[in-house]
Scaffold this motif. Structure first.
Motif, short mmCIF file in Angstrom:
data_model
loop_
_atom_site.label_atom_id
_atom_site.label_comp_id
_atom_site.label_asym_id
_atom_site.label_seq_id
_atom_site.Cartn_x
_atom_site.Cartn_y
_atom_site.Cartn_z
N UNK A 189 -55.09 141.93 51.28
CA UNK A 189 -55.14 142.34 49.88
C UNK A 189 -54.56 141.29 48.93
N UNK A 190 -53.44 140.69 49.30
CA UNK A 190 -52.70 139.86 48.35
C UNK A 190 -52.79 138.36 48.61
N UNK A 191 -53.38 137.91 49.71
CA UNK A 191 -53.40 136.49 50.03
C UNK A 191 -54.16 135.68 48.98
N UNK A 192 -55.23 136.23 48.44
CA UNK A 192 -56.02 135.47 47.45
C UNK A 192 -55.24 135.23 46.16
N UNK A 193 -54.14 135.94 45.95
CA UNK A 193 -53.34 135.75 44.75
C UNK A 193 -52.37 134.57 44.86
N UNK B 264 -57.83 134.61 58.56
CA UNK B 264 -57.18 133.62 59.43
C UNK B 264 -55.66 133.70 59.30
N UNK B 265 -55.17 133.84 58.08
CA UNK B 265 -53.73 133.96 57.86
C UNK B 265 -53.19 135.22 58.52
N UNK B 266 -53.92 136.34 58.39
CA UNK B 266 -53.50 137.58 59.02
C UNK B 266 -53.45 137.47 60.53
N UNK B 267 -54.43 136.79 61.11
CA UNK B 267 -54.45 136.59 62.56
C UNK B 267 -53.28 135.72 63.01
N UNK B 268 -53.04 134.64 62.30
CA UNK B 268 -51.94 133.74 62.68
C UNK B 268 -50.57 134.40 62.50
N UNK C 285 -51.30 130.94 44.73
CA UNK C 285 -51.93 129.81 44.04
C UNK C 285 -52.34 128.69 45.00
N UNK C 286 -53.46 128.08 44.72
CA UNK C 286 -54.04 126.94 45.42
C UNK C 286 -54.44 127.25 46.85
N UNK C 287 -53.51 127.65 47.69
CA UNK C 287 -53.80 127.88 49.11
C UNK C 287 -54.62 129.14 49.32
N UNK C 288 -54.40 130.16 48.50
CA UNK C 288 -55.06 131.45 48.67
C UNK C 288 -56.56 131.38 48.54
N UNK C 289 -57.06 130.45 47.77
CA UNK C 289 -58.51 130.34 47.61
C UNK C 289 -59.15 129.41 48.63
N UNK C 290 -58.34 128.66 49.37
CA UNK C 290 -58.89 127.71 50.34
C UNK C 290 -58.85 128.27 51.76
N UNK C 291 -57.73 128.84 52.16
CA UNK C 291 -57.55 129.36 53.51
C UNK C 291 -57.93 130.84 53.51
N UNK C 292 -58.81 131.28 54.43
CA UNK C 292 -59.23 132.68 54.44
C UNK C 292 -58.08 133.61 54.83
N UNK C 293 -58.04 134.77 54.19
CA UNK C 293 -56.98 135.75 54.44
C UNK C 293 -57.03 136.27 55.87
N UNK D 11 -51.07 143.01 58.15
CA UNK D 11 -52.41 142.43 58.03
C UNK D 11 -53.15 142.98 56.81
N UNK D 12 -52.98 144.26 56.50
CA UNK D 12 -53.62 144.81 55.31
C UNK D 12 -53.03 144.21 54.03
#
Length: 158
Positions: free
Chosen positions: A83-87, A99-103, A89-97, A78-79
């Motif tokens: 830290x790296x989800x926003x990097x 939410x991805x960590x939780x899923x 491309x395209x999806x990283x700026x739309x889907x919150x990190x 999760x950490x």
């Protein structure tokens, strides 16, 4: 959402930065303290919430190696996602990190940990019972014959 519709986000500029920092620091401490029981266990009672602080013990590598490793794997994944989800491309700026960590954490827990390994981390159901209903509205019981009470109520409400 209503605040966003009326474009009231600019009102946040009126809050001093020190107030915002203090609030966020306090919130971070509360969230950190709420995560600490994930690293504890209690064998005495069925539900973790029923254990007193003296009955709770910290997970360690001697007695509970697998459980501690699973919790640490959850934390590390999760950490890394935060830290790296926003990097990405395209999806990283739309889907919150978050939410991805939780899923990813939920998927990892219910596919790999529980199905393949046969054990998992403590669930909400094992921690505390979930029951109840929606709150009901109730009118306050204000004494109607007492003039001083009504005077105080009206003076503070106006």
């Amino acid at each position: 959402i209503v605040m966003a519709w009326f474009r009231l986000a600019k009102v946040v500029r009126l809050i001093p930065e020190t107030g915002l920092l203090g609030f966020m620091d306090g919130l971070a401490i509360i969230i950190f303290m709420a995560q600490l029981p994930a690293f504890q266990y209690c064998d005495d009672k069925k539900l973790f919430i029923e254990c007193t602080l003296e009955e709770r013990k910290w997970l360690n590598f001697q007695d509970h190696t697998l459980e501690l490793c699973l919790v640490l794997i959850h934390v590390a994944i999760c950490m890394a996602i935060m830290k790296f989800w926003r990097l990405v491309p395209k999806v990283g700026s739309v889907v919150p990190a978050s939410l991805v960590g939780l899923l990813v954490g939920t998927l990892l827990e219910h596919t790999l940990f529980r199905k393949a390994i046969g054990t998992g981390t403590r669930t909400v159901e094992e921690t505390a019972p979930i029951s109840g209903s929606l709150p009901e509205f109730d009118w306050p019981q204000v004494p109607s014959g007492d003039k001083t009470v009504m005077t105080n109520i009206l003076s503070f409400s106006v």
